[in-house]
Scaffold this motif. Sequence first.
Motif, PDB file in Angstrom:
ATOM      1  N   GLU B 124       0.834  -1.204   0.000  1.00 53.12           N
ATOM      2  CA  GLU B 124       0.000   0.000   0.000  1.00 53.12           C
ATOM      3  C   GLU B 124       0.870   1.258   0.000  1.00 53.12           C
ATOM      4  N   SER B 125       1.934   1.264   0.824  1.00 51.97           N
ATOM      5  CA  SER B 125       2.802   2.438   0.853  1.00 51.97           C
ATOM      6  C   SER B 125       3.560   2.598  -0.456  1.00 51.97           C
ATOM      7  N   LEU B 126       3.872   1.473  -1.111  1.00 56.17           N
ATOM      8  CA  LEU B 126       4.515   1.551  -2.421  1.00 56.17           C
ATOM      9  C   LEU B 126       3.564   2.209  -3.428  1.00 56.17           C
ATOM     10  N   ALA B 127       2.292   1.765  -3.419  1.00 56.03           N
ATOM     11  CA  ALA B 127       1.318   2.349  -4.341  1.00 56.03           C
ATOM     12  C   ALA B 127       1.213   3.860  -4.108  1.00 56.03           C
ATOM     13  N   LEU B 128       1.256   4.249  -2.844  1.00 55.54           N
ATOM     14  CA  LEU B 128       1.164   5.663  -2.504  1.00 55.54           C
ATOM     15  C   LEU B 128       2.388   6.428  -3.031  1.00 55.54           C
ATOM     16  N   LEU B 129       3.582   5.878  -2.807  1.00 53.90           N
ATOM     17  CA  LEU B 129       4.801   6.538  -3.289  1.00 53.90           C
ATOM     18  C   LEU B 129       4.756   6.709  -4.803  1.00 53.90           C
ATOM     19  N   LEU B 130       4.252   5.668  -5.491  1.00 51.89           N
ATOM     20  CA  LEU B 130       4.216   5.726  -6.946  1.00 51.89           C
ATOM     21  C   LEU B 130       3.197   6.740  -7.468  1.00 51.89           C
ATOM     22  N   SER B 131       2.262   7.163  -6.608  1.00 52.54           N
ATOM     23  CA  SER B 131       1.232   8.105  -7.062  1.00 52.54           C
ATOM     24  C   SER B 131       1.685   9.559  -6.953  1.00 52.54           C
ATOM     25  N   TYR B 132       2.893   9.792  -6.441  1.00 50.54           N
ATOM     26  CA  TYR B 132       3.393  11.174  -6.357  1.00 50.54           C
ATOM     27  C   TYR B 132       4.060  11.584  -7.667  1.00 50.54           C
ATOM     28  N   GLU B 133       3.971  12.887  -7.961  1.00 46.63           N
ATOM     29  CA  GLU B 133       4.572  13.397  -9.192  1.00 46.63           C
ATOM     30  C   GLU B 133       6.072  13.116  -9.221  1.00 46.63           C
ATOM     31  N   ASP B 134       6.716  13.107  -8.061  1.00 44.37           N
ATOM     32  CA  ASP B 134       8.169  12.958  -8.051  1.00 44.37           C
ATOM     33  C   ASP B 134       8.611  11.501  -7.921  1.00 44.37           C
ATOM     34  N   ALA B 135       7.703  10.529  -8.195  1.00 44.59           N
ATOM     35  CA  ALA B 135       8.079   9.120  -8.120  1.00 44.59           C
ATOM     36  C   ALA B 135       9.326   8.803  -8.946  1.00 44.59           C
ATOM     37  N   PRO B 136       9.444   9.327 -10.181  1.00 47.22           N
ATOM     38  CA  PRO B 136      10.651   9.007 -10.959  1.00 47.22           C
ATOM     39  C   PRO B 136      11.933   9.428 -10.236  1.00 47.22           C
ATOM     40  N   ARG B 137      11.863  10.555  -9.506  1.00 49.51           N
ATOM     41  CA  ARG B 137      13.065  11.023  -8.800  1.00 49.51           C
ATOM     42  C   ARG B 137      13.333  10.144  -7.574  1.00 49.51           C
ATOM     43  N   ILE B 138      12.250   9.828  -6.818  1.00 48.87           N
ATOM     44  CA  ILE B 138      12.422   9.017  -5.606  1.00 48.87           C
ATOM     45  C   ILE B 138      13.082   7.683  -5.949  1.00 48.87           C
ATOM     46  N   PHE B 139      12.644   7.063  -7.054  1.00 49.46           N
ATOM     47  CA  PHE B 139      13.106   5.708  -7.343  1.00 49.46           C
ATOM     48  C   PHE B 139      14.288   5.676  -8.304  1.00 49.46           C
ATOM     49  N   ALA B 140      14.795   6.847  -8.710  1.00 53.87           N
ATOM     50  CA  ALA B 140      15.940   6.866  -9.612  1.00 53.87           C
ATOM     51  C   ALA B 140      17.085   6.094  -8.962  1.00 53.87           C
ATOM     52  N   GLY B 141      17.684   5.189  -9.681  1.00 60.51           N
ATOM     53  CA  GLY B 141      18.841   4.463  -9.154  1.00 60.51           C
ATOM     54  C   GLY B 141      18.481   3.209  -8.386  1.00 60.51           C
ATOM     55  N   LEU B 142      17.201   2.912  -8.208  1.00 56.42           N
ATOM     56  CA  LEU B 142      16.802   1.698  -7.490  1.00 56.42           C
ATOM     57  C   LEU B 142      17.307   0.466  -8.239  1.00 56.42           C
ATOM     58  N   ARG B 143      17.963  -0.464  -7.507  1.00 54.67           N
ATOM     59  CA  ARG B 143      18.552  -1.631  -8.149  1.00 54.67           C
ATOM     60  C   ARG B 143      17.778  -2.915  -7.859  1.00 54.67           C
ATOM     61  N   ARG B 144      17.329  -3.057  -6.603  1.00 57.16           N
ATOM     62  CA  ARG B 144      16.738  -4.336  -6.209  1.00 57.16           C
ATOM     63  C   ARG B 144      15.432  -4.091  -5.470  1.00 57.16           C
ATOM     64  N   VAL B 145      14.488  -4.996  -5.686  1.00 57.71           N
ATOM     65  CA  VAL B 145      13.291  -4.987  -4.868  1.00 57.71           C
ATOM     66  C   VAL B 145      13.127  -6.391  -4.284  1.00 57.71           C
ATOM     67  N   ILE B 146      12.945  -6.445  -2.971  1.00 59.94           N
ATOM     68  CA  ILE B 146      12.795  -7.732  -2.281  1.00 59.94           C
ATOM     69  C   ILE B 146      11.358  -7.821  -1.770  1.00 59.94           C
ATOM     70  N   VAL B 147      10.633  -8.862  -2.174  1.00 59.61           N
ATOM     71  CA  VAL B 147       9.273  -9.049  -1.675  1.00 59.61           C
ATOM     72  C   VAL B 147       9.278 -10.220  -0.699  1.00 59.61           C
ATOM     73  N   ASP B 148       8.965  -9.936   0.551  1.00 57.97           N
ATOM     74  CA  ASP B 148       8.976 -10.970   1.594  1.00 57.97           C
ATOM     75  C   ASP B 148       7.579 -11.581   1.716  1.00 57.97           C
ATOM     76  N   GLU B 149       7.517 -12.803   2.187  1.00 54.30           N
ATOM     77  CA  GLU B 149       6.239 -13.521   2.367  1.00 54.30           C
ATOM     78  C   GLU B 149       5.404 -13.428   1.093  1.00 54.30           C
TER      79      GLU B 149
END
Lengths: 226, 800
Positions: B124-149
Amino acid sequence: MRLKQSMNEHPFPLAGTVLTARASGALWWEAERLLAVSDLHLGKADRLARRAGALLPPYDTHETLTRLAAEIEALAPRTVICLGDSFDDDDAARDLPEPATDRLTALMAGRRWIWISGNHDPAPPDLGGTALAELALGPLRFRHIAEREAEGEVSGHYHPKMRRRLGGQSVARPCFLVDCRRAILPAFGAYTGGLATHAPVLDALMGADALAILTGPKALALPMRA
Amino acid sequence: MALPPPFADWFAARGWTVHPHQTAMLTRADAPSLLLIAPTGGGKTLAGFLPSLVEISENSAHGLHTLYISPLKALTADIRRNLGRPIEEMGLPIRVEDRTGDTSQARRRRQRADPPHILLTTPESLALLLSYEDAPRIFAGLRRVIVDELHALAESKRGDLLTLGLARLQSLCPGLRRVGLSATVEDPPALASFLAPTGAPCEILTADPGPPPDIAMLDTSAPPPWAGGGGRHAIPAVLDQIARHRTTLIFHNTRAQAELFFRDLWLANEDALPIAIHHGSLSREAREKVETAMTEGRLRAVVCTGSLDLGIDWGDVDLVIQVGAPKNVKRLVQRIGRANHRYNAPSKALLVPANRFEVVECMAALDAVRAGDLDGEPRGPGARDVLCQHILATAAAGPFDAEALFAEVRSAGPYADLTRPRFDACLDFAATGGYALRAYDRWQRLKQAPDGHWGLRDPRAAQRIRMNLGTIVEEETLKVRLRPARGGAPLGEVEEAFAATLTPGDTFLIGGQVVRYEALREMVVEVSRSPGRDPKIAVFAGTKFATSTRLAKRILAMFRAEDWPGLPAHTADWLALQRRVSALPERDRLLIETFPYEGRQHLCVYGFAGRNAQQTLGLLLTRRMEAAGLAPISFVASDYATLIWGLEPVDAPSDLMDSNELYTAFAGWLAGNAVMKRTFRTSAVIAGLIERNLPGQRKTGRQATFSSDILYDTLMRYDPDHVLLEITREEAMKGLVDFGRIEAMLARVRGRIDHRRLDRVSPLAAPLFLEAGRVPVKGAAEQRLIDEAAARLMTAAGLS
């Protein structure tokens, strides 16, 4: 000819008159051939859309007017009183789509039509009829919001709704609240919620003998506080 | 990638060896998608994080490197603490922060401006972060995503939301690598294709599952009752086990059962062993207290529900007790894993069947666990109400091109087969409402710019869209507090529908205490303590699981045996008697019994299709019986059978089972059904048609808000082909209605119906008479009951 009392209605006395609570949520005063409805909230879906809220199914105005037309056809009233909050706001009254204004005009033709102003629609609508803050007629006084010391008062505003268990069933239905001093009408509009009959404000207004008359499949009276 | 010296030294200093699957994760650190399947306690989370820690420490660039997503807020906090230790002790220049619904506004703003290296969050918090205009800036450089459970997320719409978020992230960061961590599941390739972009490969690593668990049925001196679900006959034996172990988790299938069991456990707890209760309806304060006491090792047992199925390391649990049939072997295995969080030590678990039939079911489950035969229903396509929400959230972040968004959505596993017309219907819904009557030309929510991109008409809408993100739609609940209202301690929540049935003086159980209902004030249920009174039981929103198809199949297979040496004598004798006087149900045939009892004609259908489907079958059959003049009165359903009673005997039950006619009845019945209205409400909230009731909003009175049933009825009347009604039908078929299992059962049986005409109740049918949850056949009878009750009240009040 309609029956004197069917499952469609429940008569009750108020200030020396006999009024009838209809299963539709409308109030009928046979002696005056007067029909009163409250809180139509016409144009509600449109107002919510305008305010960048959700886009609700845009059929509420049509649905409310269809129900009102059915009551007018069944009873042929001389007078119709809309007890306030007839429009969801003043813009809704102005912006009512043409098919809706045409239907309203047809319903208003040939009878006295009174718009009582409510908190949602303080300005008089530009649709004909008479706009009033309140109206005294014989022993009765019609207004939007009930006043504590009033006698013979007919009002709306609160959208009373009874929610309880009855005969092992869970029942939640809009209702009239009536006692020896006043009647509070349920909301007639399609998109309206309800205030629980045990809400303190309703409890304070209604006397110990108050009845709730449920609307819906049939008009069914029971003690408000039982 | 090898383990660099500071890490190797750190492991060595603790005397730890690196697990083979942890090394394997390091050597495959560059894989675009990777799924690790490991049992609880296998160092799974560290295995997921190791490559990130190594990469960041060797190349300490600024900005977000790894995003960790878990289904539980509590888990993100726990992981932050657990990661903090090695980072601190190795002196690594790595910043780790969590971000959930509980994170303060100031901190969230700072995280957007200056993201940490590792951000721990929820779908849910990921969906919220992605809904901001600056999402491309926040996630710039992201290399890995780990999904637990991952296995837990994949079971619900939260998983759909997650995969859409991953698709969006992949567009923002094309080199992004995905890592999934999962408990043991029945179909790893299906989970891998859920995780990876559509069509892309995903390697699966399977850790050593460890020694087989030590599980058995709990021996009780009293045999279990014929029906019911509490397991209270087992209380002395359970207390004895608690005394003989360090820490015991006692799982129940529903919150109400957990409450009742906890109360009776305390009544019998003469040694005053410290035992607590934990479930989702308790207040956060109450739950945190239990969690803290548990971590500090101050508790000997916790009575709990699915709220403890996931995550947090409870340390010293050495016994798991499952009360009631587990319904689902996979969940049982995961629960068993909660005991003994040490790798390479067997987990110990005991099953407590709550009634006679559950003895059979528990035995089948034990066999399945020993055989490693896990169950699971195949996952259907991604829900389209979630897609509607995703389209709105995407628009909140900025204008988008429909073609590109369609391609992106199809890259998410659950939406791989989405067609363009079905996507367009969702887009039209988001933009115009999608009504046959085009009423909102002026007020469209999304508008197409001259360049063809879709964007919000009114930027104010972005805020409302963000407030409604997420797929968890709660039942309407009311807080319960001790009097006086403001100062009183919060105890938890009850469903609003339950609160409406209370009158002052009624008592109910919550958090293990009996309380007395005093008043309802400002949407808070005020109560006082009322020790020693017999309580009404609170009805909680806890899910009632249906027995899985695989487990039902095993039970039917057991019935084919000559005798049952593995079963307790009381249960084996019962089955033998059933075989003698009637028959035992078989997998490829359908057993139907008819018999008279107490002046009523009974019909019992042994479909073994699970509770939801058997309930639906009951509704459909009674509808057909009503039409045929057989005057059905009521029915009751369990996981394995439906029992119907009425005034007329049913001479040819196979006529009732015609699948075409059942389907016709189904289509007609579905429209007006309460299950549909409930499903509609959930889908309407997720799709953004109606807004969530935010805390505090409802206080202002209820005139402004109205029931979603009104919208459902209006749409059915004026716009029956509306996309949201389509979605509601799709979701209801998957969920509570479960018509698919009835169809599968009928297809399997292919008309091989065994009708046994009996002169009395059969042994297998007898427990159904004690089953709770009878469903009256709706119709004229309902209004008559209400009328009679109203008339009695009027007379009693002297008003008639």
